[in-house]
Design a protein around this motif. Structure first.
Motif, PDB file in Angstrom:
ATOM      1  N   ASN A   1      -0.059  11.516  14.472  1.00 49.91           N
ATOM      2  CA  ASN A   1      -1.353  11.351  15.128  1.00 49.91           C
ATOM      3  C   ASN A   1      -1.932   9.959  14.880  1.00 49.91           C
ATOM      4  N   TRP A   2      -1.610   9.336  13.762  1.00 52.62           N
ATOM      5  CA  TRP A   2      -2.065   7.975  13.489  1.00 52.62           C
ATOM      6  C   TRP A   2      -1.379   6.993  14.438  1.00 52.62           C
TER       7      TRP A   2
ATOM      8  N   LYS B   1      -1.794   3.530  19.331  1.00 57.35           N
ATOM      9  CA  LYS B   1      -1.450   3.208  20.719  1.00 57.35           C
ATOM     10  C   LYS B   1      -2.689   3.270  21.609  1.00 57.35           C
ATOM     11  N   LYS B   2      -3.511   4.275  21.403  1.00 57.14           N
ATOM     12  CA  LYS B   2      -4.747   4.404  22.192  1.00 57.14           C
ATOM     13  C   LYS B   2      -5.668   3.214  21.951  1.00 57.14           C
ATOM     14  N   LEU B   3      -5.793   2.823  20.680  1.00 53.60           N
ATOM     15  CA  LEU B   3      -6.640   1.672  20.350  1.00 53.60           C
ATOM     16  C   LEU B   3      -6.110   0.392  20.984  1.00 53.60           C
TER      17      LEU B   3
ATOM     18  N   GLU C   1      -4.298   0.148  23.728  1.00 49.69           N
ATOM     19  CA  GLU C   1      -4.539   0.236  25.168  1.00 49.69           C
ATOM     20  C   GLU C   1      -6.007  -0.049  25.489  1.00 49.69           C
ATOM     21  N   GLU C   2      -6.909   0.511  24.690  1.00 57.12           N
ATOM     22  CA  GLU C   2      -8.344   0.263  24.877  1.00 57.12           C
ATOM     23  C   GLU C   2      -8.667  -1.213  24.680  1.00 57.12           C
ATOM     24  N   TYR C   3      -8.048  -1.823  23.676  1.00 57.97           N
ATOM     25  CA  TYR C   3      -8.253  -3.244  23.416  1.00 57.97           C
ATOM     26  C   TYR C   3      -7.799  -4.076  24.613  1.00 57.97           C
ATOM     27  N   LYS C   4      -6.627  -3.783  25.141  1.00 59.24           N
ATOM     28  CA  LYS C   4      -6.104  -4.517  26.301  1.00 59.24           C
ATOM     29  C   LYS C   4      -7.021  -4.346  27.510  1.00 59.24           C
ATOM     30  N   ARG C   5      -7.507  -3.126  27.729  1.00 59.53           N
ATOM     31  CA  ARG C   5      -8.407  -2.864  28.857  1.00 59.53           C
ATOM     32  C   ARG C   5      -9.709  -3.659  28.709  1.00 59.53           C
ATOM     33  N   LYS C   6     -10.292  -3.637  27.527  1.00 55.71           N
ATOM     34  CA  LYS C   6     -11.542  -4.375  27.273  1.00 55.71           C
ATOM     35  C   LYS C   6     -11.322  -5.878  27.413  1.00 55.71           C
ATOM     36  N   LEU C   7     -10.190  -6.363  26.935  1.00 54.39           N
ATOM     37  CA  LEU C   7      -9.871  -7.776  27.055  1.00 54.39           C
ATOM     38  C   LEU C   7      -9.755  -8.181  28.526  1.00 54.39           C
ATOM     39  N   ALA C   8      -9.127  -7.341  29.338  1.00 60.64           N
ATOM     40  CA  ALA C   8      -9.013  -7.613  30.780  1.00 60.64           C
ATOM     41  C   ALA C   8     -10.389  -7.616  31.436  1.00 60.64           C
ATOM     42  N   GLU C   9     -11.261  -6.689  31.038  1.00 58.19           N
ATOM     43  CA  GLU C   9     -12.626  -6.648  31.582  1.00 58.19           C
ATOM     44  C   GLU C   9     -13.385  -7.924  31.231  1.00 58.19           C
ATOM     45  N   LEU C  10     -13.275  -8.358  29.982  1.00 61.26           N
ATOM     46  CA  LEU C  10     -13.952  -9.585  29.554  1.00 61.26           C
ATOM     47  C   LEU C  10     -13.428 -10.802  30.315  1.00 61.26           C
ATOM     48  N   LYS C  11     -12.127 -10.850  30.525  1.00 63.28           N
ATOM     49  CA  LYS C  11     -11.531 -11.961  31.271  1.00 63.28           C
ATOM     50  C   LYS C  11     -12.058 -11.986  32.699  1.00 63.28           C
ATOM     51  N   LYS C  12     -12.141 -10.821  33.333  1.00 61.23           N
ATOM     52  CA  LYS C  12     -12.663 -10.731  34.704  1.00 61.23           C
ATOM     53  C   LYS C  12     -14.129 -11.157  34.742  1.00 61.23           C
TER      54      LYS C  12
END
Length: 149
Positions: free
Chosen positions: A10-11, A16-18, A20-31
């Motif tokens: 589970n860790w 992996k979830k963290l 993916e969330e980091y990559k998504r937030k980074l893409a949002e900030l870049k946009k």
């Protein structure tokens, strides 16, 4: 590997979830940064020259004062750098729309710009053209907003 070295599954999934969330937030900030840069370019190219001339008309000013005044006008949403303002001032000075005089000719620290008669005529033209363009743009945005509701 002993039991202490084993990582619970589970860790790993949480990691992996963290990521993916980091990559998504980074893409949002870049946009968001790209959008802000685009807005800045539009403001700098389309609106800044007229604002500069209008501020000098309102009160003789230097580049720093003009930048600060634009920040005040926009409630801090946009404050152009003096690196974008000084080339406009230089161009306007070369065109005879403004004149620049050093506050202290010996120290040459601050150059104060004043509008000329030719600059007043140009400002009248620029203001009307900009107001017409902004009104058309606002109409387009209002129509889009109505359509989205």
């Amino acid at each position: 590997m002993n039991d202490k070295d084993k990582v619970p599954i589970n860790w790993v999934e949480e990691q992996k979830k963290l990521e993916e969330e980091y990559k998504r937030k980074l893409a949002e900030l870049k946009k968001l940064r790209q959008d802000n840069e685009m807005i800045g370019k539009i403001l700098t190219r389309g609106i800044l020259p007229t604002l500069v001339l209008n501020i000098v008309f309102q009160q003789p000013s230097n580049g720093n004062e003009i930048s600060t005044r634009i920040g005040d006008i926009t409630d801090g949403s946009w404050q152009p750098s003096t690196g974008g303002i000084y080339p406009i001032l230089k161009r306007y000075e070369n065109q005879g729309l403004i004149t620049g005089k050093w506050d202290d000719p010996d120290k040459r620290v601050k150059k104060i710009y004043t509008i000329t008669d030719k600059g007043l005529k140009e400002l009248t033209y620029q203001k009307q053209a900009l107001i017409n363009s902004l009104n058309k743009t606002v109409d387009v945005f209002n129509n889009i907003i109505k359509n989205l509701k």
